[in-house]
Design a protein around this motif. Structure first.
Motif, PDB file in Angstrom:
ATOM      1  N   UNK A  80       5.720   8.907  16.493  1.00 28.55           N
ATOM      2  CA  UNK A  80       6.606   8.575  15.384  1.00 28.55           C
ATOM      3  C   UNK A  80       5.842   8.454  14.078  1.00 28.55           C
ATOM      4  N   UNK A  81       4.544   8.168  14.172  1.00 26.20           N
ATOM      5  CA  UNK A  81       3.731   8.006  12.968  1.00 26.20           C
ATOM      6  C   UNK A  81       3.645   9.293  12.161  1.00 26.20           C
ATOM      7  N   UNK A 104      -4.851   8.090   4.625  1.00 26.78           N
ATOM      8  CA  UNK A 104      -4.991   6.940   3.714  1.00 26.78           C
ATOM      9  C   UNK A 104      -6.318   6.997   2.962  1.00 26.78           C
ATOM     10  N   UNK A 121      -2.820   7.633  14.957  1.00 26.33           N
ATOM     11  CA  UNK A 121      -3.129   6.535  14.046  1.00 26.33           C
ATOM     12  C   UNK A 121      -4.474   6.755  13.358  1.00 26.33           C
ATOM     13  N   UNK A 131       5.717  11.290  11.054  1.00 24.62           N
ATOM     14  CA  UNK A 131       6.664  11.466   9.948  1.00 24.62           C
ATOM     15  C   UNK A 131       6.694  10.270   9.013  1.00 24.62           C
ATOM     16  N   UNK A 132       5.863   9.281   9.268  1.00 23.93           N
ATOM     17  CA  UNK A 132       5.877   8.088   8.419  1.00 23.93           C
ATOM     18  C   UNK A 132       4.902   8.171   7.265  1.00 23.93           C
ATOM     19  N   UNK A 133       3.945   9.090   7.343  1.00 24.77           N
ATOM     20  CA  UNK A 133       2.960   9.167   6.274  1.00 24.77           C
ATOM     21  C   UNK A 133       3.280  10.340   5.340  1.00 24.77           C
ATOM     22  N   UNK A 134       2.552  10.400   4.246  1.00 26.08           N
ATOM     23  CA  UNK A 134       2.753  11.475   3.283  1.00 26.08           C
ATOM     24  C   UNK A 134       1.415  12.106   2.965  1.00 26.08           C
ATOM     25  N   UNK A 155       1.694   2.904  21.300  1.00 30.31           N
ATOM     26  CA  UNK A 155       2.719   3.902  21.019  1.00 30.31           C
ATOM     27  C   UNK A 155       2.850   4.927  22.145  1.00 30.31           C
ATOM     28  N   UNK A 191      -4.581   0.827  10.254  1.00 32.92           N
ATOM     29  CA  UNK A 191      -4.874   2.085   9.558  1.00 32.92           C
ATOM     30  C   UNK A 191      -5.864   1.887   8.406  1.00 32.92           C
ATOM     31  N   UNK A 207       3.323  14.626   5.861  1.00 29.89           N
ATOM     32  CA  UNK A 207       3.506  14.364   7.279  1.00 29.89           C
ATOM     33  C   UNK A 207       2.399  15.020   8.088  1.00 29.89           C
ATOM     34  N   UNK A 213      -3.794   9.066  10.618  1.00 29.31           N
ATOM     35  CA  UNK A 213      -3.156   8.387   9.486  1.00 29.31           C
ATOM     36  C   UNK A 213      -4.228   7.699   8.645  1.00 29.31           C
TER      37      UNK A 213
END
Lengths: 335, 335
Positions: B281-282, B259, B252, B284-287, B71, B227, B289, B255
């Motif tokens: 970019x990662x 998880x 990552x 904003x992909x997880x919750x 990335x 991940x 953020x 992230x």
DNA sequence: TTGTATGCGTTATCAG
DNA sequence: CTGATAACGCATACAA
């Protein structure tokens, strides 16, 4: 250090040195050894320009790509470079951006560097009109052109691709078979492969008697690197369209779907099933993890480079190599 | 079509054609026009090899990078290529992989293509011993070498980097100031910049009187693209180390922390605050953020290319350009 | 301002 | 098997 210096120190002619360098078998082993030793000793490397002049090649492939930082394209470029390198070719990379009005310019630019072959990464490079694709025809009589994930029938143009239409057809079918008939299809690119995916989606709906599939399709025209914006877009869509499933043309769009669900306390996959495309690293970064289509990128790039090598070696190679994608099931779907 | 053909058709000598091509000002406007017209009409492009032979350059920069699909590295390569292209340079890309025993080979290979400058992307290329870095010294007397995110003091070597030590120091400090003292630091690379980040983390802990910061540090040695595996590793770590905060050397890895929290029903950031690095970019992909450090990649690459251009133009340029990173706050932290 | 002549470092074609 | 020599297409010092 030139070939003359070496020939002098080795006590042979430059022709013999050249033969040794190029691995000709018409050299007496003892002579070869003598010359090799001198080359080794002085750390001589042939001048690339002069060499190119004689051979009309520097063993270089050109790679044209819209955006080498895009998750999918970056991986493609990486695999291509590795495979080329493993076969003695270097990679000249040129990123064009998505505004391809200047396609012709980029092509001329990279062709002027005397590359042996040109690889176009991604289907953005193929348009729908003759006019748009003229530049490919022009380029193809200079070097072989290899298309990754696009198709174009023309002499000296070779295509390697995933059958996105069938893959999307099967993918959609399996969601419908899983009991979900209201499926939002979200896409952001109207390229060759983008159109194929759409076609596959539509065909699947129709095969189940769902008419007017276009009612379920939405085009996302904004920045595709911001999952939040995508989620907001889906939120808006949900106000005028009911859906229990979502299939996206790209993993990031799908992640947007998962984020949308989270914001509205919808449970994925109970309330909403989501499927992405490309099977990228993003699939394991979200919760639940994303079911996604693996489009066999590594296989494609391998095949593409092998085809290029074959063409350069003068062999007869397939004009089109098609592979099937595969659905990788994860937590965002039940089936 | 050669320069001879053009000269004939234009009724001038090849020297004049050459002058027109190279934009010499010693050409009468009318003559220039005449020659330009002929060139235009026949679509003539100078032979790159012959040209390189005369000029000893093809306006090409070499880019060495461990993995252009990573990335962070992919974005770096993309920005570099764009900036180079905008300044009339092409990019020769060579991915080395992380096993850098063959560094010297890759260097020789790419140098043999007569590049004008060499860019080493990422700090993997700098080792800790003289021995390990010898290949850079060797290369530096052939072409200027530009280091992205690494430092090495040697003639003809120029460095452009983010001050990871200070940035990580400040980042860690802000977490501690936010009331979190038990912080897990997770890293996966022991490169130059990796070591700097570690140093910043340690210094921050010590500045708050937390001794033996190494007790809080964990090295993740496995595949950093999964991940789940990272989450499992953190899970194991949690059994022998209590922590309410986590700072990772890479998004990552962070992230993975999110998880892990989800699996154990820990609320982020209430029960666990998480900070990543690279602002990819990662984030904003997880919750929720991910709060992450922006290391100014675009600024760095811009500066790097400008420095290279300056060096090639014979100007005196800074040997080292350092920028500061910036913490981008999102949902995975309170402060 | 323009042209002539030479060199750049190879490869490849012929003789030997 | 080896060597002399002619391309290859362009840039440039030197002449004009």
């Amino acid at each position: 250090m030139t070939i003359y210096d070496i020939s002098q120190k080795a006590g042979v002619s430059i022709a013999t040195v050249s033969r040794v360098i190029n691995g000709s078998d018409k050299v007496k082993p003892s002579t070869r050894q003598k010359v090799s030793d001198v080359i080794e000793k002085y750390g001589y490397t042939p001048n690339a320009f002069a060499r190119g002049m004689g051979l009309q090649s520097l063993h270089t492939a050109g790679i044209l790509c819209a955006d080498s930082s895009d998750l999918f394209l970056a991986k493609a470029v990486f695999y291509l470079e590795q495979e080329l390198q493993a076969n003695g070719y270097e990679s000249l990379l040129c990123c064009t951006g998505y505004n391809l009005d200047l396609k012709k310019n980029y092509l001329d630019l990279i062709l002027s560097k005397k590359i042996d072959g040109l690889i176009l990464v991604g289907s953005h490079f193929i348009g729908t009109t003759e006019e748009e694709n003229q530049y490919i025809k022009d380029g193809s009589d200079r070097v072989p052109i290899m298309l990754l994930n696009a198709a174009f029938d023309y002499p000296n143009v070779y295509c390697t691709l995933c059958d996105d239409e069938t893959t999307m057809f099967e993918t959609t079918k399996s969601m419908i078979s899983g009991g979900i008939r209201d499926i939002l299809y979200l896409y952001n690119i109207r390229s060759y492969s983008g159109i194929k995916k759409i076609a596959g989606f539509q065909r699947a709906l129709q095969s189940f008697g769902i008419d007017e599939p276009q009612n379920y399709m939405r085009y996302y025209p904004y920045d595709s690197s911001d999952a939040n914006r995508i989620a907001a877009f889906i939120e808006k869509t949900a106000k005028e369209l009911h859906f229990q499933g979502m299939i996206a043309a790209d993993d990031l769009l799908a992640v947007g779907g998962i984020k949308y669900a989270q914001k509205h306390n919808l449970i994925v996959p109970k309330d909403l099933s989501v499927i992405g495309y490309n099977n990228s690293i993003l699939t394991t970064c979200c919760t639940p993890e994303l079911t996604s289509v693996d489009n066999r990128l590594e296989t494609l790039t391998h095949q593409l480079v092998q085809t290029l090598l074959g063409v350069l070696a003068g062999e007869e190679m397939p004009k089109m190599s098609v592979f099937s994608g595969k659905l990788i099931k994860r937590g965002s779907t039940y089936f």
